[in-house]
Scaffold this motif. Structure first.
Motif, PDB file in Angstrom:
ATOM      1  N   ILE A  81      27.288   2.482 -10.197  1.00 64.07           N
ATOM      2  CA  ILE A  81      26.263   2.792  -9.199  1.00 64.07           C
ATOM      3  C   ILE A  81      25.204   1.690  -9.207  1.00 64.07           C
ATOM      4  N   ALA A  82      24.748   1.352  -8.020  1.00 63.95           N
ATOM      5  CA  ALA A  82      23.601   0.463  -7.864  1.00 63.95           C
ATOM      6  C   ALA A  82      22.579   1.137  -6.963  1.00 63.95           C
ATOM      7  N   ILE A  83      21.301   0.951  -7.283  1.00 66.35           N
ATOM      8  CA  ILE A  83      20.225   1.347  -6.377  1.00 66.35           C
ATOM      9  C   ILE A  83      19.824   0.103  -5.602  1.00 66.35           C
ATOM     10  N   GLU A  86      30.633   4.373  -1.613  1.00 66.50           N
ATOM     11  CA  GLU A  86      29.865   5.379  -0.873  1.00 66.50           C
ATOM     12  C   GLU A  86      28.392   5.001  -0.915  1.00 66.50           C
ATOM     13  N   VAL A  87      27.689   5.207   0.207  1.00 69.75           N
ATOM     14  CA  VAL A  87      26.263   4.912   0.301  1.00 69.75           C
ATOM     15  C   VAL A  87      25.519   6.217   0.537  1.00 69.75           C
ATOM     16  N   ILE A  88      24.534   6.506  -0.336  1.00 73.11           N
ATOM     17  CA  ILE A  88      23.802   7.778  -0.277  1.00 73.11           C
ATOM     18  C   ILE A  88      22.305   7.477  -0.306  1.00 73.11           C
ATOM     19  N   ALA A  89      21.564   7.962   0.675  1.00 82.13           N
ATOM     20  CA  ALA A  89      20.123   7.760   0.703  1.00 82.13           C
ATOM     21  C   ALA A  89      19.451   8.550  -0.421  1.00 82.13           C
ATOM     22  N   CYS A  90      18.397   7.962  -0.988  1.00 81.93           N
ATOM     23  CA  CYS A  90      17.589   8.640  -2.010  1.00 81.93           C
ATOM     24  C   CYS A  90      16.373   9.247  -1.315  1.00 81.93           C
ATOM     25  N   GLY A  91      16.574  10.397  -0.687  1.00 84.15           N
ATOM     26  CA  GLY A  91      15.495  11.060   0.035  1.00 84.15           C
ATOM     27  C   GLY A  91      14.930  10.151   1.116  1.00 84.15           C
ATOM     28  N   ASP A  92      13.575  10.138   1.228  1.00 85.56           N
ATOM     29  CA  ASP A  92      12.927   9.283   2.225  1.00 85.56           C
ATOM     30  C   ASP A  92      12.245   8.092   1.564  1.00 85.56           C
ATOM     31  N   SER A 124      13.431   5.028   1.205  1.00 83.57           N
ATOM     32  CA  SER A 124      13.986   3.776   1.744  1.00 83.57           C
ATOM     33  C   SER A 124      14.883   3.085   0.726  1.00 83.57           C
ATOM     34  N   LEU A 125      15.316   3.808  -0.305  1.00 79.94           N
ATOM     35  CA  LEU A 125      16.302   3.320  -1.269  1.00 79.94           C
ATOM     36  C   LEU A 125      17.605   4.084  -1.080  1.00 79.94           C
ATOM     37  N   ALA A 126      18.694   3.497  -1.540  1.00 75.85           N
ATOM     38  CA  ALA A 126      19.998   4.155  -1.449  1.00 75.85           C
ATOM     39  C   ALA A 126      20.836   3.826  -2.680  1.00 75.85           C
ATOM     40  N   LEU A 127      21.760   4.731  -2.972  1.00 79.70           N
ATOM     41  CA  LEU A 127      22.765   4.471  -3.992  1.00 79.70           C
ATOM     42  C   LEU A 127      23.992   3.878  -3.349  1.00 79.70           C
ATOM     43  N   ARG A 176       3.962   4.087   5.028  1.00 77.14           N
ATOM     44  CA  ARG A 176       4.101   3.434   3.726  1.00 77.14           C
ATOM     45  C   ARG A 176       5.346   2.548   3.712  1.00 77.14           C
ATOM     46  N   HIS A 177       5.344   1.646   2.743  1.00 79.65           N
ATOM     47  CA  HIS A 177       6.458   0.707   2.646  1.00 79.65           C
ATOM     48  C   HIS A 177       6.719   0.358   1.187  1.00 79.65           C
ATOM     49  N   LEU A 178       7.993   0.211   0.864  1.00 85.33           N
ATOM     50  CA  LEU A 178       8.407  -0.231  -0.466  1.00 85.33           C
ATOM     51  C   LEU A 178       8.922  -1.654  -0.349  1.00 85.33           C
TER      52      LEU A 178
END
Length: 252
Positions: A185-187, A237-243, A245-248, A128-130
């Motif tokens: 914060i930005a997504i 700081e960069v934090i992945a939002c699970g799997d 493919s987005l990050a904070l 899948r892809h976003l």
């Protein structure tokens, strides 16, 4: 008395992932149903397949306020009665309607959808892809995130099933979570493009250009997004939002 709940950045990332996990689960159910139908149909046609697509798409549009478009896009040549075929339904204030498409390559307005990111990535990786945020001139004429996943039988790509989510709807859902952290914060997507942010200067669709961000997001650009976190030279700081493919991108 009003009580304000403060969330950590990690908790925000988990809740963003949970929001998208629900969308991913819906699209996986569609894929499974379409694969089962196509496995049993030796000579699929648009006439036989479209009612199956419509049942899932319309049900999802009616049930989930985040989804604004959904359907199936066939691999060229899959259907004997339509070499090119996009079966897509749109929701809105006027109700649910089917998207009118131009499937004749001789028409000057025809567009080869296999060149578009939401097709190319699932076709290449099998996952899948976003895609987005981008301005979706085909369906909504507004900033949109499109999620697609491949439909395959016996290792052969038969098409992609997908959904559109308007960014303004995502903002209404996600901005309260971001603000609950009490820090900027930005997504962003795997390319650093902003989905939404607490800072109004970081508009949806714009590129967030911070030193080290592109390298930090690299694990999200693989066929299977990898967990990642880290701190940029400027302190964010960069934090992945699970799997997803987005990050904070948190702070500074």
């Amino acid at each position: 008395m009003t009580t304000t709940t403060t969330l950590s950045a990690d908790q925000v990332a988990e809740r963003v992932a949970t929001t998208f996990d629900g969308l991913f689960a819906t699209i996986d159910d569609w894929r499974d149903g379409l694969q089962a139908h196509l496995e049993a149909d030796a000579g699929p046609t648009a006439a036989s397949l479209d009612p199956v697509v419509e049942a899932g798409a319309v049900s999802a549009l009616a049930a989930d306020g985040l989804i604004t478009g959904s359907g199936f896009v066939a691999a060229p040549g899959l259907l004997s009665d339509a070499h090119w075929h996009l079966a897509w339904w749109l929701g809105g204030d006027a109700g649910i309607r089917r998207l009118a498409t131009i499937d004749d390559p001789s028409n000057e307005q025809f567009r080869d959808y296999t060149t578009l990111e939401w097709w190319r990535f699932p076709a290449r990786t099998g996952t899948r892809h976003l895609t987005g945020p981008y301005v979706d001139y085909v369906c909504t004429d507004d900033y949109t995130v499109t999620i697609t996943t491949p439909v395959s039988v016996g290792g052969t790509l038969l098409g992609v099933v997908g959904m559109d989510v308007l960014v303004d709807r995502l903002e209404r859902e996600l901005l309260p979570l971001l603000r609950a952290a009490g820090v900027p914060i930005a997504i962003v997507n795997a390319s650093g493009r902003v989905v939404t942010a607490t800072d109004p200067r970081r508009e949806p669709g714009s590129m967030l250009r911070l030193e080290g961000l592109d390298a930090a997001l690299a694990p999200l650009r693989g066929p299977v997004p990898s967990a990642m976190s880290g701190r940029l030279p400027g302190g964010a700081e960069v934090i992945a939002c699970g799997d997803t493919s987005l990050a904070l991108v948190v702070g500074p």
